[in-house]
Design an enzyme around this catalytic site. Structure first.
Site, PDB file in Angstrom:
ATOM      1  N   ASP A 251      -7.579  -3.437  -5.584  1.00 13.63           N
ATOM      2  CA  ASP A 251      -7.028  -2.547  -5.045  1.00 13.63           C
ATOM      3  C   ASP A 251      -5.634  -1.979  -5.318  1.00 13.63           C
ATOM      4  O   ASP A 251      -5.318  -0.979  -5.395  1.00 13.63           O
ATOM      5  CB  ASP A 251      -7.125  -2.448  -3.481  1.00 13.63           C
TER       6      ASP A 251
ATOM      7  N   ASP B 299       0.772  -1.156   0.025  1.00 12.83           N
ATOM      8  CA  ASP B 299      -0.056   0.039  -0.127  1.00 12.83           C
ATOM      9  C   ASP B 299       0.918   1.423   0.050  1.00 12.83           C
ATOM     10  O   ASP B 299       0.368   2.218   0.645  1.00 12.83           O
ATOM     11  CB  ASP B 299      -1.001   0.056   1.082  1.00 12.83           C
TER      12      ASP B 299
END
Length: 389
Positions: free
Chosen positions: A169, A109
């Site tokens: 994502d 991330d």
């Protein structure tokens, strides 16, 4: 097209006076958010950023949390919207504690954390230190790339379920790598990002251009061994935020590579979302398009905000469809800016801007709640609306 024609008959909040009133409300709410964050952080020294509200309490997270960059990123966008240096100073205060994450190879991330915070800070201030931090962040991120699978590994947890999981994502973390390639001319960044996007394009999508949430790859052969969900209704369902991540990610990939297959996919994803028979008239989707209990299920304002921002991007990439995509984006922002979704100033939402997002319904968390990434993409969409041509 019928839905689009109907949208054009509605009055969207595009006047300067309406926008000024909205920004004033946002500033008041963000002032409240800063006070609340400071209050809670004084008792939790390792917590650096607001994430959500749980049982009427503000939840802050540490820098390692994937959501840690959204609050400082939102402050940078508020500075861009207002020109008020107060917001830039606050943005820097919340950005700097994330620096140590540039070395954290235990997460995919990096874009979510670092490009939202340091990336917006660099864009608005040209701070060379931010540039160095971002380059190191990108170098750390590509360590998770597996040349056999052709993708960046998403999660290290749940090894009993997946060997090499990749979530849709993860498309949102590629922008950092494309940026690093342009800054350094190191082709490794581009190759990793392009490989991940291309492999995901081949494997993650169904014939109707909806996306699976989690794919698992065999690290020895590169073959796909599972197509699952973790946050959606079912393995074969269309989790709303996942579709928004896909739309946004492929719009960015086309912008950075010029490859028409990425543009075609982005447009097809947009059509899947915008023409879906279970998309409400206000264009704020239910948390999963395939939940059989619709309409008696939570909505996801975060998916709507991400979609709006992505549609403004897509409008710039497809000039002859600019009015079409901007019309939908404007309508989404009008909905999110209404009393149905916009949180009252200084309310029990502890300074968050939007209500009614859904983070992980199957896992029982952040259900019909304010969530920081909804606010971030809402502010980003407002900036893009303000700057649209």
């Amino acid at each position: 097209m019928k839905k689009y024609i109907a949208i054009l008959t509605l009055l969207c909040f595009s006047s300067a006076a309406q926008q000024a009133s909205l920004i004033s409300k946002i500033e008041s709410q963000m002032d409240y958010a800063l006070r609340e964050s400071s209050r809670v952080a004084s008792r939790n020294s390792d917590k650096v950023s607001p994430r959500t509200v749980r049982r009427d309490s503000l939840i802050l997270v540490a820098s390692k949390d994937w959501c840690s960059g959204f609050f400082p990123g939102g402050l940078w966008y508020l500075y861009e919207l207002t020109g008020n240096k107060k917001w830039a100073a606050q943005a820097e205060n919340y950005t700097l504690p994330l620096e140590k994450e540039k070395m954290n190879a235990g997460t995919h991330d990096m874009g979510f954390k670092m490009f939202t915070s340091f990336g917006n800070g660099l864009r608005l201030t040209n701070n060379s230190n931010y540039r160095d931090i971002l380059i190191q962040s990108a170098r750390t991120n590509i360590k998770r790339f597996n040349p056999t699978t052709g993708v960046i590994r998403s999660w290290d947890h749940s090894r009993d379920k997946w060997d090499n999981p990749v979530i849709i994502d993860n498309m949102m973390n590629l922008e950092l790598l494309f940026w690093a390639f342009k800054e350094t001319k190191d082709s490794a960044f581009y190759k990793v990002a392009d490989s991940h996007a291309n492999t995901t394009m081949k494997n993650h999508f169904r014939p109707d251009f909806s996306s699976y949430h989690v794919l698992d790859y065999d690290v020895k052969t590169g073959a796909v061994v599972k197509k699952n969900t973790h946050q959606g209704y079912a393995h074969a369902s269309a989790w709303a935020r996942g579709q928004a991540w896909a739309l946004y990610g492929y719009a960015v990939c086309y912008r950075e590579t010029g490859k028409k297959q990425y543009l075609n996919l982005a447009e097809n994803i947009a059509q899947y979302i915008l023409n879906h028979p279970r998309l409400p008239s206000d264009l704020v989707p239910y948390w999963d398009f395939d939940d059989p209990k619709i309409p008696h299920v939570p909505t996801d304002a975060s998916a709507a905000a991400i979609t709006a921002s992505a549609l403004y991007e897509l409008a710039n990439l497809q000039p002859y469809k600019k009015t079409y995509y901007q019309g939908f984006a404007d309508k989404i922002l009008a909905s999110l800016s209404s009393t149905d979704y916009l949180a009252p100033v200084a309310s029990s939402t502890h300074g968050f801007l939007l209500n009614h997002s859904t983070g992980g319904l199957p896992n029982g968390f952040e259900i019909d709640a304010p969530i920081v990434y909804a606010d971030y993409y809402f502010l980003e969409a407002l900036v893009r609306q303000k700057n649209k041509k």
